[in-house]
Write a protein that holds these residues in place. Structure first.
Motif, short mmCIF file in Angstrom:
data_model
loop_
_atom_site.label_atom_id
_atom_site.label_comp_id
_atom_site.label_asym_id
_atom_site.label_seq_id
_atom_site.Cartn_x
_atom_site.Cartn_y
_atom_site.Cartn_z
N LEU A 1 0.76 -1.22 -0.04
CA LEU A 1 -0.01 0.04 -0.04
C LEU A 1 0.76 1.37 -0.09
O LEU A 1 0.41 2.09 -0.61
CB LEU A 1 -0.90 0.22 1.29
CG LEU A 1 -2.14 -0.81 1.13
CD1 LEU A 1 -2.95 -1.01 2.53
CD2 LEU A 1 -3.14 -0.59 -0.22
N TYR A 2 2.09 1.15 0.65
CA TYR A 2 2.88 2.25 0.54
C TYR A 2 3.54 2.60 -0.83
O TYR A 2 3.71 3.74 -1.24
CB TYR A 2 4.11 2.01 1.59
CG TYR A 2 5.06 3.18 1.75
CD1 TYR A 2 4.72 4.14 2.82
CD2 TYR A 2 6.47 3.28 1.16
CE1 TYR A 2 5.79 5.20 2.92
CE2 TYR A 2 7.01 3.99 1.20
CZ TYR A 2 6.85 5.24 2.20
OH TYR A 2 7.57 6.20 2.31
N ALA A 3 3.74 1.83 -1.59
CA ALA A 3 4.44 1.87 -2.79
C ALA A 3 3.43 1.85 -4.01
O ALA A 3 2.30 1.15 -3.80
CB ALA A 3 5.43 0.52 -3.26
N SER A 4 3.95 2.57 -5.12
CA SER A 4 3.00 2.87 -6.19
C SER A 4 3.19 1.39 -6.97
O SER A 4 3.95 0.89 -7.10
CB SER A 4 3.40 4.14 -7.02
OG SER A 4 4.67 3.84 -7.66
N THR A 5 2.25 1.19 -7.94
CA THR A 5 2.27 0.24 -9.03
C THR A 5 3.43 0.38 -10.04
O THR A 5 4.20 -0.37 -10.47
CB THR A 5 1.13 0.04 -9.78
OG1 THR A 5 0.70 1.17 -10.49
CG2 THR A 5 -0.05 -0.39 -8.89
N ALA A 6 3.90 1.94 -10.02
CA ALA A 6 4.98 1.86 -10.97
C ALA A 6 6.23 1.52 -10.25
O ALA A 6 7.10 0.83 -10.99
CB ALA A 6 5.01 3.45 -11.24
N THR A 7 6.30 1.78 -8.82
CA THR A 7 7.51 1.32 -8.29
C THR A 7 7.59 -0.34 -8.03
O THR A 7 8.55 -0.94 -8.59
CB THR A 7 7.51 1.75 -6.75
OG1 THR A 7 7.83 3.16 -6.75
CG2 THR A 7 8.46 1.02 -5.96
N ILE A 8 6.35 -0.90 -8.06
CA ILE A 8 6.47 -2.20 -7.82
C ILE A 8 6.72 -2.90 -9.37
O ILE A 8 7.38 -4.14 -9.38
CB ILE A 8 4.95 -2.81 -7.60
CG1 ILE A 8 4.57 -2.45 -6.18
CG2 ILE A 8 4.75 -4.32 -7.49
CD1 ILE A 8 3.21 -2.29 -5.58
N SER A 9 6.37 -2.33 -10.35
CA SER A 9 6.66 -2.65 -11.79
C SER A 9 8.36 -2.81 -12.03
O SER A 9 8.77 -3.58 -12.55
CB SER A 9 6.07 -1.96 -12.88
OG SER A 9 6.59 -0.68 -12.93
N MET A 10 8.93 -1.78 -11.39
CA MET A 10 10.16 -1.93 -11.56
C MET A 10 11.01 -2.94 -10.75
O MET A 10 11.96 -3.50 -11.38
CB MET A 10 10.99 -0.48 -10.85
CG MET A 10 12.30 -0.57 -10.87
SD MET A 10 13.25 -0.66 -12.56
CE MET A 10 12.58 1.07 -13.28
N GLN A 11 10.23 -3.38 -9.46
CA GLN A 11 11.06 -4.29 -8.82
C GLN A 11 10.71 -5.65 -9.59
O GLN A 11 11.52 -6.56 -9.38
CB GLN A 11 10.11 -4.54 -7.44
CG GLN A 11 10.64 -3.34 -6.37
CD GLN A 11 12.07 -3.38 -6.23
OE1 GLN A 11 12.84 -4.66 -6.02
NE2 GLN A 11 12.78 -2.09 -6.10
N MET A 12 9.52 -5.80 -10.25
CA MET A 12 9.42 -7.04 -10.98
C MET A 12 10.15 -7.22 -12.16
O MET A 12 10.67 -8.07 -12.30
CB MET A 12 7.65 -7.19 -11.29
CG MET A 12 6.67 -7.10 -10.13
SD MET A 12 6.83 -8.68 -9.38
CE MET A 12 6.34 -9.97 -10.74
N LEU A 13 10.52 -6.01 -12.76
CA LEU A 13 11.26 -5.90 -13.95
C LEU A 13 12.92 -6.33 -13.44
O LEU A 13 13.36 -7.18 -14.17
CB LEU A 13 11.49 -4.46 -14.69
CG LEU A 13 12.49 -4.51 -15.79
CD1 LEU A 13 11.81 -5.37 -16.98
CD2 LEU A 13 12.42 -2.97 -16.18
N LYS A 14 13.15 -5.95 -12.33
CA LYS A 14 14.61 -6.36 -11.58
C LYS A 14 14.40 -7.92 -11.71
O LYS A 14 15.72 -8.52 -11.41
CB LYS A 14 14.68 -5.68 -10.36
CG LYS A 14 15.19 -4.18 -10.52
CD LYS A 14 15.35 -3.58 -9.23
CE LYS A 14 15.69 -2.16 -9.40
NZ LYS A 14 15.88 -1.58 -8.01
N ARG A 15 13.56 -8.58 -11.58
CA ARG A 15 13.31 -10.08 -11.21
C ARG A 15 13.01 -10.82 -12.43
O ARG A 15 12.96 -11.96 -12.49
CB ARG A 15 12.46 -10.37 -10.17
CG ARG A 15 12.84 -9.84 -8.65
CD ARG A 15 11.64 -9.90 -7.78
NE ARG A 15 12.17 -9.63 -6.37
CZ ARG A 15 12.39 -8.32 -6.02
NH1 ARG A 15 12.33 -7.40 -6.81
NH2 ARG A 15 12.75 -8.35 -4.76
N GLY A 16 13.05 -10.06 -13.81
CA GLY A 16 12.81 -10.69 -14.94
C GLY A 16 11.48 -10.83 -15.41
O GLY A 16 11.12 -11.29 -16.48
#
Length: 245
Positions: A15-30
């Motif tokens: 809830l603290y993070a935006s979906t934009a931020t979460i998408s970057m974390q997912m990209l870092k994991r491929g």
């Protein structure tokens, strides 16, 4: 497949993070195909949505099978989803993009809300959108439609993998949504992605303070050693809205 609840810490971090931020974390994991676009919240004031997916799949309807409901009807996959989606979960409704009928109306949406379901996300349409749009409860869809679901759709099953706007969603995957759309996070990665998303979001709040003060991008974003040291001091100070230049 699991229907276990997320930890309070993981929900808080998402809830603290935006979906934009979460998408970057997912990209870092491929993961490149995890962002669901083309969906909109019916209530712009009720957008934050986090929870494990409970899936409901529709196929195109057929006239001899899909008729107006009666009290004597046997249980359907739709009614099963309405009564069995666990509290804290997101009902994910897949229609193959069929928007000719509403997948849910205001009464079924209210039942889900009262039961503690976190919200709804669908690649189809919703009906009674003027009413649902006033609920303090997140519902995402691609369109509005007046006809009921049985006019054009047939509910076939729950808790199977589905595709939403070209993105796979498996039961138990974590759905995180805001005004930018939704991100699907595999359940086994949820805790670490939430944790790292929280940290990235917090760092970027500090970076925004620095950029707002006139700092140049190099050395600040991404941060060099000095910016990292300043960031640590900012956290220790309680993350104030302003920080010495």
């Amino acid at each position: 497949m699991t229907t276990a609840a997320l930890s309070a810490e993981t929900v808080k971090n998402f809830l603290y993070a935006s979906t934009a931020t979460i998408s970057m974390q997912m990209l870092k994991r491929g993961f490149r195909n995890c962002a669901i676009g083309g969906i909109k919240p019916l209530n712009p004031k009720a957008t934050r949505l986090v929870g494990p997916a409970y899936t409901l799949r529709y196929i195109p309807g057929r006239e001899d099978l899909d008729k107006p409901p009666t009290p004597a009807d046997p249980p359907s996959a739709q009614r099963k989803a309405i009564e069995e989606t666990p509290a804290g979960h997101v009902l994910v409704v897949a229609t193959e993009g069929n928007t000719r009928s509403g997948t849910l109306g205001d009464i079924l949406a209210l039942r889900l809300k009262v039961r503690g379901v976190a919200g709804v996300l669908s690649d189809g349409a919703m009906r009674d959108t003027p009413v649902i749009g006033k609920m303090d409860w997140p519902v995402y869809s691609t369109a509005a439609a007046a006809p009921p679901s049985m006019a054009n759709l047939h509910p076939v099953e729950v808790q199977t993998p589905v595709g939403i706007c070209g993105v796979p969603v498996y039961p138990g995957d974590v759905i995180v949504a805001d005004e930018d759309g939704a991100i699907v996070v595999p359940r086994h990665l949820a805790d670490e992605v939430a944790r790292d998303s929280f940290e990235q979001e917090r760092l970027e709040k500090f970076v925004a303070i620095r950029i707002g003060q006139g700092r140049e991008i190099p050395g600040v974003y991404p941060p060099n050693d000095q910016t990292k040291a300043d960031y640590a001091a900012w956290i220790k100070a309680g993350e104030p809205a302003e920080w010495p230049k």
